[in-house]
Design a protein around this motif. Structure first.
Motif, PDB file in Angstrom:
ATOM      1  N   THR A  36     -12.329 -13.461  -2.694  1.00 44.40           N
ATOM      2  CA  THR A  36     -12.484 -12.394  -1.698  1.00 44.40           C
ATOM      3  C   THR A  36     -11.299 -11.421  -1.704  1.00 44.40           C
ATOM      4  O   THR A  36     -11.291 -10.448  -0.957  1.00 44.40           O
ATOM      5  N   PHE A  37     -10.280 -11.706  -2.539  1.00 40.95           N
ATOM      6  CA  PHE A  37      -9.089 -10.838  -2.599  1.00 40.95           C
ATOM      7  C   PHE A  37      -8.872 -10.340  -4.029  1.00 40.95           C
ATOM      8  O   PHE A  37      -8.050 -10.874  -4.764  1.00 40.95           O
ATOM      9  N   PRO A  38      -9.634  -9.315  -4.472  1.00 39.93           N
ATOM     10  CA  PRO A  38      -9.462  -8.837  -5.841  1.00 39.93           C
ATOM     11  C   PRO A  38      -8.107  -8.169  -6.060  1.00 39.93           C
ATOM     12  O   PRO A  38      -7.485  -7.669  -5.120  1.00 39.93           O
ATOM     13  N   TYR A  39      -7.688  -8.161  -7.314  1.00 44.37           N
ATOM     14  CA  TYR A  39      -6.414  -7.541  -7.716  1.00 44.37           C
ATOM     15  C   TYR A  39      -6.335  -6.093  -7.241  1.00 44.37           C
ATOM     16  O   TYR A  39      -7.307  -5.345  -7.322  1.00 44.37           O
ATOM     17  N   GLU A  40      -5.161  -5.717  -6.746  1.00 42.51           N
ATOM     18  CA  GLU A  40      -4.912  -4.317  -6.342  1.00 42.51           C
ATOM     19  C   GLU A  40      -3.642  -3.856  -7.030  1.00 42.51           C
ATOM     20  O   GLU A  40      -2.599  -4.474  -6.848  1.00 42.51           O
ATOM     21  N   PRO A  41      -3.709  -2.760  -7.790  1.00 46.00           N
ATOM     22  CA  PRO A  41      -2.473  -2.290  -8.435  1.00 46.00           C
ATOM     23  C   PRO A  41      -1.373  -2.049  -7.399  1.00 46.00           C
ATOM     24  O   PRO A  41      -1.644  -1.474  -6.334  1.00 46.00           O
ATOM     25  N   ALA A  42      -0.181  -2.510  -7.674  1.00 43.42           N
ATOM     26  CA  ALA A  42       0.946  -2.309  -6.754  1.00 43.42           C
ATOM     27  C   ALA A  42       2.239  -2.325  -7.559  1.00 43.42           C
ATOM     28  O   ALA A  42       2.334  -3.016  -8.572  1.00 43.42           O
ATOM     29  N   TYR A  43       3.184  -1.536  -7.121  1.00 37.61           N
ATOM     30  CA  TYR A  43       4.471  -1.457  -7.811  1.00 37.61           C
ATOM     31  C   TYR A  43       5.611  -1.737  -6.846  1.00 37.61           C
ATOM     32  O   TYR A  43       5.507  -1.457  -5.655  1.00 37.61           O
ATOM     33  N   LEU A  44       6.725  -2.220  -7.392  1.00 36.40           N
ATOM     34  CA  LEU A  44       7.968  -2.199  -6.645  1.00 36.40           C
ATOM     35  C   LEU A  44       8.429  -0.744  -6.558  1.00 36.40           C
ATOM     36  O   LEU A  44       8.071   0.071  -7.417  1.00 36.40           O
ATOM     37  N   PRO A  45       9.231  -0.406  -5.548  1.00 37.87           N
ATOM     38  CA  PRO A  45       9.705   0.988  -5.464  1.00 37.87           C
ATOM     39  C   PRO A  45      10.706   1.325  -6.569  1.00 37.87           C
ATOM     40  O   PRO A  45      11.261   0.438  -7.200  1.00 37.87           O
ATOM     41  N   VAL A  46      10.898   2.610  -6.769  1.00 37.20           N
ATOM     42  CA  VAL A  46      11.922   3.105  -7.698  1.00 37.20           C
ATOM     43  C   VAL A  46      13.024   3.725  -6.842  1.00 37.20           C
ATOM     44  O   VAL A  46      12.765   4.289  -5.786  1.00 37.20           O
ATOM     45  N   ASN A  47      14.245   3.600  -7.318  1.00 36.81           N
ATOM     46  CA  ASN A  47      15.410   3.993  -6.536  1.00 36.81           C
ATOM     47  C   ASN A  47      16.086   5.199  -7.183  1.00 36.81           C
ATOM     48  O   ASN A  47      16.354   5.188  -8.377  1.00 36.81           O
ATOM     49  N   ARG A  48      16.340   6.253  -6.394  1.00 32.84           N
ATOM     50  CA  ARG A  48      17.038   7.435  -6.932  1.00 32.84           C
ATOM     51  C   ARG A  48      18.246   7.769  -6.067  1.00 32.84           C
ATOM     52  O   ARG A  48      18.222   7.549  -4.858  1.00 32.84           O
ATOM     53  N   LEU A  49      19.254   8.352  -6.682  1.00 35.64           N
ATOM     54  CA  LEU A  49      20.387   8.871  -5.913  1.00 35.64           C
ATOM     55  C   LEU A  49      19.979  10.186  -5.265  1.00 35.64           C
ATOM     56  O   LEU A  49      18.935  10.755  -5.584  1.00 35.64           O
ATOM     57  N   LYS A  50      20.846  10.693  -4.374  1.00 37.82           N
ATOM     58  CA  LYS A  50      20.500  11.919  -3.642  1.00 37.82           C
ATOM     59  C   LYS A  50      20.243  13.099  -4.567  1.00 37.82           C
ATOM     60  O   LYS A  50      19.481  14.002  -4.240  1.00 37.82           O
ATOM     61  N   ASP A  51      20.882  13.104  -5.747  1.00 33.31           N
ATOM     62  CA  ASP A  51      20.673  14.228  -6.677  1.00 33.31           C
ATOM     63  C   ASP A  51      19.471  14.000  -7.588  1.00 33.31           C
ATOM     64  O   ASP A  51      19.238  14.749  -8.524  1.00 33.31           O
ATOM     65  N   GLY A  52      18.734  12.907  -7.360  1.00 34.04           N
ATOM     66  CA  GLY A  52      17.524  12.660  -8.131  1.00 34.04           C
ATOM     67  C   GLY A  52      17.689  11.715  -9.312  1.00 34.04           C
ATOM     68  O   GLY A  52      16.704  11.337  -9.955  1.00 34.04           O
ATOM     69  N   THR A  53      18.917  11.310  -9.608  1.00 34.14           N
ATOM     70  CA  THR A  53      19.141  10.395 -10.734  1.00 34.14           C
ATOM     71  C   THR A  53      18.527   9.024 -10.429  1.00 34.14           C
ATOM     72  O   THR A  53      18.751   8.473  -9.361  1.00 34.14           O
ATOM     73  N   VAL A  54      17.805   8.487 -11.399  1.00 36.32           N
ATOM     74  CA  VAL A  54      17.264   7.129 -11.230  1.00 36.32           C
ATOM     75  C   VAL A  54      18.430   6.156 -11.183  1.00 36.32           C
ATOM     76  O   VAL A  54      19.345   6.217 -12.011  1.00 36.32           O
ATOM     77  N   HIS A  55      18.392   5.243 -10.216  1.00 40.00           N
ATOM     78  CA  HIS A  55      19.516   4.317 -10.019  1.00 40.00           C
ATOM     79  C   HIS A  55      19.044   2.870 -10.165  1.00 40.00           C
ATOM     80  O   HIS A  55      17.870   2.561 -10.002  1.00 40.00           O
ATOM     81  N   ASP A  56      19.986   1.971 -10.438  1.00 39.80           N
ATOM     82  CA  ASP A  56      19.694   0.539 -10.509  1.00 39.80           C
ATOM     83  C   ASP A  56      19.251   0.023  -9.148  1.00 39.80           C
ATOM     84  O   ASP A  56      19.601   0.595  -8.131  1.00 39.80           O
ATOM     85  N   TRP A  57      18.536  -1.108  -9.192  1.00 41.78           N
ATOM     86  CA  TRP A  57      18.303  -1.801  -7.925  1.00 41.78           C
ATOM     87  C   TRP A  57      17.901  -3.233  -8.191  1.00 41.78           C
ATOM     88  O   TRP A  57      17.588  -3.567  -9.305  1.00 41.78           O
TER      89      TRP A  57
END
Ligand code: GCO
Ligand code: MG
Length: 413
Positions: free
Chosen positions: A392-413
């Motif tokens: 009754t609970f089929p798979y639903e695409p889901a992602y962890l969030p992505v982290n960016r710095l204030k200037d838009g640079t992708v950051h570690d997390w």
């Protein structure tokens, strides 16, 4: 006892889980967790397309040989997808062996070294008053050790901080809310500012210690966001608050980074939830750069290699703190609990608590009493899987969030 079938089961009761069920020719079934948050179907395919065909007719009793066959035999080694798949096979075979023996798994691992495993829960709040409420709620639920995370002034949302009211937020925490509602499913993006975090966190610990006193073990997760020198600075600043551990201070690949942190602070360090092999730890353990091993049974190839890893850590006096968020299924959680019971160098077990829907699919027998988890004495690892509810609970695409710095640079997390 030959393997008759192996099924790759995908379900989404509150969040996605991948489970392997192995059945032997005499009808014993074993379960293994293969969930890799945000990349679930890659592991399901690895199992279905490449591993399951190799399992049929193998001797279910030969756990070590099967592990080596899947690890060495593939030529391509390590990596989260491979190791989650191998973990599921390994855990399911241990479940079968323990059921065949009529014993809970921890008995086969040497028997109980303690009456139960000290567990920590996740308290969080968008601000300090909300966090204090959440800590109170955790204490009321019986937790005797608590991880604390808060919102940071100037940032809209922070990973690890429940979006809803803090008191009830610990059960669902943050991840399920991350399901995207946009037409094209993409990860949510968050904005991060390490300097604001470093300024704020000591005040948070000050407030929590002032309210709850010196006794309560407190933990904190840095989610790999700091540079080594920033982490060293934070570790020093937090020394007055006597943390149980500071987790994942710097990005996981760089073992040498921990040398610098270690030189500057006596705050205990934990790392390893994104590791998938003992080889990720050789410098960390050999040079005693950490205090706790954070790996998950699910992401490190199963019970067999996790036992070896913890024995290796024990040589250096380093203890366990196995990963136990809600994206590890109850099967992976139970497998961790059997190890927690058996190994001498147990430290603490993360226990976020699964949502009610999840526990309708995965029927658990482990218990949580007076702050301690016990895997129960049910033969095997003690978890069953309800196919009807799962359907009754089929798979639903889901992602962890992505982290960016204030200037838009992708950051570690
Ligand atoms: C923790 C973790 C988790 C992870 C999650 C990723 O310490 O429990 O950091 O919250 O982020 O398991 O899938
Ligand atoms: Mg963590």
């Amino acid at each position: 006892m030959k393997i008759r079938s192996a099924e790759t089961l995908v379900t989404s009761p509150g969040r996605n889980f991948v489970t392997l069920r192995i059945t032997t020719d005499d009808g014993i079934t074993g379960l293994g967790d293969a969930t890799l948050n945000g990349r679930e179907l890659a592991v399901a395919s690895y199992l279905r397309d490449h591993v399951v065909p190799l399992l049929i007719d193998r001797d279910a009793a030969r756990i070590e040989d099967t592990w080596q066959y899947l690890y060495r035999g593939a030529y391509w080694r390590r990596g989260p997808v491979t190791m989650a798949a191998i973990a599921a096979v390994d855990t399911a075979l241990w479940d079968i062996k323990a059921k065949a023996a009529g014993m809970p798994l921890y008995q086969l691992l040497g028997g109980a070294s303690r009456t139960g495993a000290l567990a920590y829960g996740h308290a969080s709040g968008r601000d300090v008053p909300e966090l204090l409420d959440s800590v109170r709620a955790h204490l009321a639920k019986g937790y005797r050790a608590i991880r604390i995370q808060t919102g940071i002034p100037g940032l809209d949302s922070v990973y690890g901080v429940a979006a809803s009211s803090a008191a009830g937020g610990e059960r669902y925490d943050y991840e399920p809310a991350r399901r995207s509602t946009t037409a094209v499913n993409r990860p949510v993006e968050e904005v991060w500012d390490t300097r604001a975090y470093l300024r704020h966190l000591p005040n948070v610990f000050e407030a929590v210690r002032a309210e709850f006193g010196p006794e309560l073990p407190l933990l904190h997760d840095g989610h790999h966001r700091m540079t080594p020198i920033q982490a060293a600075k934070l570790g020093k600043a937090l020394e007055p608050y006597d943390l149980f551990w500071l987790e994942d201070a710097t990005p996981g690949e760089d073992q040498a980074a921990l040398r610098l942190i270690r030189q500057h602070t006596t705050t205990p360090l934990a790392i390893g939830e994104v590791f998938n092999s003992v080889y990720d730890y050789t410098t960390l353990l050999g040079e005693r750069l950490i205090d706790y091993v954070r790996s998950a049974v699910t992401h490190t190839g199963g019970v067999t290699p996790m036992r070896k890893l913890l024995d290796f850590a024990a040589v250096y006096g380093i203890r366990s703190g196995l990963h136990g968020p809600t994206d590890i299924s109850p099967v992976g959680m139970a497998a961790a609990l059997h190890l927690d019971m058996a190994v001498h160098n147990f430290g603490i077990q993360e226990y976020m608590q699964h949502a009610a829907q999840t526990l309708e699919v995965f029927r658990t027998s482990y218990t949580f009493t007076d702050g301690l988890l016990h895997p129960s004495d049910t033969p095997g690892i003690g978890v069953t899987y309800d196919d009807d509810v799962a359907a009754t609970f089929p798979y639903e695409p889901a992602y962890l969030p992505v982290n960016r710095l204030k200037d838009g640079t992708v950051h570690d997390w």
